[in-house]
Design a protein around this motif. Structure first.
Motif, PDB file in Angstrom:
ATOM      1  N   LEU A  79      19.912  -3.393  19.025  1.00 54.55           N
ATOM      2  CA  LEU A  79      20.752  -2.378  18.391  1.00 54.55           C
ATOM      3  C   LEU A  79      19.950  -1.543  17.397  1.00 54.55           C
ATOM      4  CD1 LEU A  79      24.168  -4.202  17.825  1.00 54.55           C
ATOM      5  CD2 LEU A  79      23.364  -2.896  19.800  1.00 54.55           C
ATOM      6  N   ALA A  80      19.007  -2.189  16.703  1.00 52.78           N
ATOM      7  CA  ALA A  80      18.144  -1.445  15.791  1.00 52.78           C
ATOM      8  C   ALA A  80      17.266  -0.456  16.562  1.00 52.78           C
ATOM      9  CB  ALA A  80      17.280  -2.410  14.977  1.00 52.78           C
ATOM     10  N   GLU A  81      16.782  -0.874  17.726  1.00 52.05           N
ATOM     11  CA  GLU A  81      15.997   0.029  18.575  1.00 52.05           C
ATOM     12  C   GLU A  81      16.815   1.251  18.988  1.00 52.05           C
ATOM     13  OE1 GLU A  81      14.643  -2.150  21.937  1.00 52.05           O
ATOM     14  OE2 GLU A  81      13.383  -3.523  20.769  1.00 52.05           O
ATOM     15  N   GLN A  82      18.124   1.039  19.123  1.00 55.12           N
ATOM     16  CA  GLN A  82      19.025   2.131  19.519  1.00 55.12           C
ATOM     17  C   GLN A  82      19.476   2.973  18.332  1.00 55.12           C
ATOM     18  OE1 GLN A  82      19.960   2.945  22.772  1.00 55.12           O
ATOM     19  NE2 GLN A  82      18.301   1.518  23.243  1.00 55.12           N
ATOM     20  N   GLY A  83      18.961   2.669  17.135  1.00 53.41           N
ATOM     21  CA  GLY A  83      19.230   3.507  15.977  1.00 53.41           C
ATOM     22  C   GLY A  83      20.232   2.967  14.979  1.00 53.41           C
ATOM     23  N   ALA A  84      20.842   1.822  15.276  1.00 55.91           N
ATOM     24  CA  ALA A  84      21.856   1.278  14.361  1.00 55.91           C
ATOM     25  C   ALA A  84      21.217   0.602  13.161  1.00 55.91           C
ATOM     26  CB  ALA A  84      22.744   0.280  15.094  1.00 55.91           C
ATOM     27  N   ASN A  85      21.842   0.763  11.999  1.00 57.47           N
ATOM     28  CA  ASN A  85      21.519  -0.097  10.862  1.00 57.47           C
ATOM     29  C   ASN A  85      22.127  -1.470  11.149  1.00 57.47           C
ATOM     30  OD1 ASN A  85      20.345   2.078   9.374  1.00 57.47           O
ATOM     31  ND2 ASN A  85      22.418   2.760   8.860  1.00 57.47           N
ATOM     32  N   VAL A  86      21.437  -2.532  10.761  1.00 57.74           N
ATOM     33  CA  VAL A  86      21.906  -3.861  11.139  1.00 57.74           C
ATOM     34  C   VAL A  86      22.046  -4.769   9.917  1.00 57.74           C
ATOM     35  CG1 VAL A  86      21.105  -3.822  13.524  1.00 57.74           C
ATOM     36  CG2 VAL A  86      19.525  -4.544  11.719  1.00 57.74           C
ATOM     37  N   VAL A  87      23.116  -5.549   9.936  1.00 52.81           N
ATOM     38  CA  VAL A  87      23.365  -6.578   8.920  1.00 52.81           C
ATOM     39  C   VAL A  87      23.130  -7.914   9.605  1.00 52.81           C
ATOM     40  CG1 VAL A  87      25.028  -7.578   7.322  1.00 52.81           C
ATOM     41  CG2 VAL A  87      25.075  -5.114   7.797  1.00 52.81           C
ATOM     42  N   LEU A  88      22.147  -8.654   9.130  1.00 50.59           N
ATOM     43  CA  LEU A  88      21.764  -9.922   9.735  1.00 50.59           C
ATOM     44  C   LEU A  88      22.414 -11.058   8.971  1.00 50.59           C
ATOM     45  CD1 LEU A  88      17.936  -9.176  10.127  1.00 50.59           C
ATOM     46  CD2 LEU A  88      19.805  -8.591  11.698  1.00 50.59           C
ATOM     47  N   ALA A  89      23.308 -11.792   9.633  1.00 49.90           N
ATOM     48  CA  ALA A  89      24.056 -12.864   8.983  1.00 49.90           C
ATOM     49  C   ALA A  89      23.790 -14.187   9.692  1.00 49.90           C
ATOM     50  CB  ALA A  89      25.551 -12.549   8.998  1.00 49.90           C
ATOM     51  N   ALA A  90      23.352 -15.171   8.921  1.00 49.47           N
ATOM     52  CA  ALA A  90      23.126 -16.519   9.440  1.00 49.47           C
ATOM     53  C   ALA A  90      22.820 -17.429   8.254  1.00 49.47           C
ATOM     54  CB  ALA A  90      21.993 -16.547  10.464  1.00 49.47           C
ATOM     55  N   ARG A  91      22.645 -18.706   8.522  1.00 51.78           N
ATOM     56  CA  ARG A  91      22.363 -19.652   7.430  1.00 51.78           C
ATOM     57  C   ARG A  91      20.877 -19.731   7.091  1.00 51.78           C
ATOM     58  NH1 ARG A  91      24.919 -25.097   9.464  1.00 51.78           N
ATOM     59  NH2 ARG A  91      23.854 -24.345  11.342  1.00 51.78           N
ATOM     60  N   ARG A  92      20.008 -19.473   8.066  1.00 55.90           N
ATOM     61  CA  ARG A  92      18.572 -19.664   7.849  1.00 55.90           C
ATOM     62  C   ARG A  92      17.933 -18.369   7.352  1.00 55.90           C
ATOM     63  NH1 ARG A  92      17.111 -22.476  13.526  1.00 55.90           N
ATOM     64  NH2 ARG A  92      18.373 -20.711  14.238  1.00 55.90           N
ATOM     65  N   LYS A  93      17.892 -18.235   6.053  1.00 55.44           N
ATOM     66  CA  LYS A  93      17.471 -16.983   5.439  1.00 55.44           C
ATOM     67  C   LYS A  93      16.027 -16.628   5.772  1.00 55.44           C
ATOM     68  CE  LYS A  93      17.511 -14.515   1.017  1.00 55.44           C
ATOM     69  NZ  LYS A  93      17.770 -14.629  -0.436  1.00 55.44           N
ATOM     70  N   GLU A  94      15.158 -17.636   5.845  1.00 56.27           N
ATOM     71  CA  GLU A  94      13.746 -17.351   6.110  1.00 56.27           C
ATOM     72  C   GLU A  94      13.562 -16.721   7.491  1.00 56.27           C
ATOM     73  OE1 GLU A  94      14.711 -21.315   7.742  1.00 56.27           O
ATOM     74  OE2 GLU A  94      15.066 -20.338   5.790  1.00 56.27           O
ATOM     75  N   LYS A  95      14.345 -17.142   8.463  1.00 56.37           N
ATOM     76  CA  LYS A  95      14.260 -16.548   9.797  1.00 56.37           C
ATOM     77  C   LYS A  95      14.826 -15.124   9.795  1.00 56.37           C
ATOM     78  CE  LYS A  95      14.149 -20.689  12.679  1.00 56.37           C
ATOM     79  NZ  LYS A  95      12.886 -20.339  13.389  1.00 56.37           N
ATOM     80  N   LEU A  96      15.864 -14.900   9.003  1.00 55.05           N
ATOM     81  CA  LEU A  96      16.415 -13.555   8.880  1.00 55.05           C
ATOM     82  C   LEU A  96      15.394 -12.616   8.244  1.00 55.05           C
ATOM     83  CD1 LEU A  96      20.065 -14.250   7.641  1.00 55.05           C
ATOM     84  CD2 LEU A  96      19.289 -13.818   9.982  1.00 55.05           C
ATOM     85  N   GLU A  97      14.685 -13.104   7.248  1.00 57.34           N
ATOM     86  CA  GLU A  97      13.676 -12.284   6.579  1.00 57.34           C
ATOM     87  C   GLU A  97      12.560 -11.880   7.538  1.00 57.34           C
ATOM     88  OE1 GLU A  97      12.637 -14.876   3.390  1.00 57.34           O
ATOM     89  OE2 GLU A  97      14.164 -14.051   2.013  1.00 57.34           O
ATOM     90  N   LYS A  98      12.154 -12.810   8.401  1.00 57.38           N
ATOM     91  CA  LYS A  98      11.106 -12.505   9.380  1.00 57.38           C
ATOM     92  C   LYS A  98      11.588 -11.452  10.369  1.00 57.38           C
ATOM     93  CE  LYS A  98       7.996 -14.638  12.750  1.00 57.38           C
ATOM     94  NZ  LYS A  98       7.568 -15.897  13.408  1.00 57.38           N
ATOM     95  N   LEU A  99      12.835 -11.598  10.828  1.00 55.51           N
ATOM     96  CA  LEU A  99      13.389 -10.615  11.760  1.00 55.51           C
ATOM     97  C   LEU A  99      13.530  -9.255  11.094  1.00 55.51           C
ATOM     98  CD1 LEU A  99      14.717  -9.716  14.380  1.00 55.51           C
ATOM     99  CD2 LEU A  99      16.872 -10.700  13.550  1.00 55.51           C
ATOM    100  N   ALA A 100      13.999  -9.248   9.859  1.00 55.25           N
ATOM    101  CA  ALA A 100      14.160  -7.976   9.136  1.00 55.25           C
ATOM    102  C   ALA A 100      12.821  -7.258   9.007  1.00 55.25           C
ATOM    103  CB  ALA A 100      14.757  -8.240   7.759  1.00 55.25           C
TER     104      ALA A 100
END
Length: 247
Positions: free
Chosen positions: A26-47
């Motif tokens: 979705l980010a590739e398609q231009g959307a801003n994304v809200v990443l929600a999950a319990r594992r913050k370190e993995k979210l940070e890497k994806l962000a």
């Protein structure tokens, strides 16, 4: 200009697997994304990956979807940053397959809490705002296990049948509004879902079943989600089933 440019999508369970792939796509398609999950370190890497490869804005919110206050807090943070939410992806889920005779009640409870209540809490926060702004798209990730039951999937299938029922009922309720609903039912996908199964008999059964079987990639499901949310506003893709074909 991408169809999703200037739109904002929330993805639960975004730290790995299908959720991670959906967020990236979705980010590739231009959307801003809200990443929600319990594992913050993995979210940070994806962000970091999304920010390095796209122009989309990213918000990370550590979230337990079984906790209504957590989901409400996540949604409020998203609205405060982006102003409105256009797409809400109820993706977080657990697949704790086991035979009923093993009596794994705690695992049954966990699947009910994550797979059903997590979806309901997502609808709870997203739907009022979408109705108020007269647009929005709710995507619920179910499973082919929500279409059929097999040994060891009784409770898991029950939760995924519930997700389908919620999706179908919600779509009918909203059919005269501008809020769309899509149910996505993936078949076997290469993710870490199966890594959390504790029933050894099931683990061996899965290994045997999949040894010569084609398994889907998480990106295959992300492509299906992207297809649904990039249709013209008058097109409501209600359900997509994605299964692996034979090799």
């Amino acid at each position: 200009m991408s169809y999703l440019e200037n739109q904002t999508a929330i993805i639960t369970g975004a730290s790995s697997g299908i959720g991670r792939a959906i967020a990236s796509k979705l980010a590739e398609q231009g959307a801003n994304v809200v990443l929600a999950a319990r594992r913050k370190e993995k979210l940070e890497k994806l962000a970091e990956e999304i920010e390095q490869t796209t122009s989309s804005q990213v918000l990370i919110v550590e979230t337990d979807v079984t906790n209504k206050d957590d989901v409400e807090n996540m949604y409020n943070q998203a609205k405060n940053k982006f102003g409105s939410i256009d797409i809400y992806i109820n993706n977080a889920g657990v697949m704790l397959l086991s035979f009923m005779s093993k009596d794994k009640v705690n695992e049954w409870d966990q699947m009910i809490d994550v797979n059903i209540k997590g979806v309901l809490y997502g609808i709870h926060v997203a739907l009022p705002s979408m109705l108020e702004q007269d647009r929005g798209h709710i995507v619920n990730v179910s499973s082919v296990a929500g279409h059929e039951t097999f040994p060891s999937s009784v409770v898991y299938s029950a939760t995924k049948y519930a997700v389908r029922a919620i999706s179908m009922g919600l779509e009918k309720e909203l059919s005269t509004t501008s809020v769309r609903v899509t149910n996505i039912s993936p078949g076997a996908v290469q993710t870490e879902l199966a890594d959390h199964i504790t029933d050894e008999q099931v683990i061996e059964s899965i290994k045997e079943k999949n040894k010569d079987r084609k398994i889907l990639d998480a990106n295959d499901i992300a492509n299906a989600v992207t297809y649904a949310v990039t249709q013209p506003e008058y097109v409501n893709v209600n359900e997509i089933i994605v299964r692996p074909s034979k090799k």
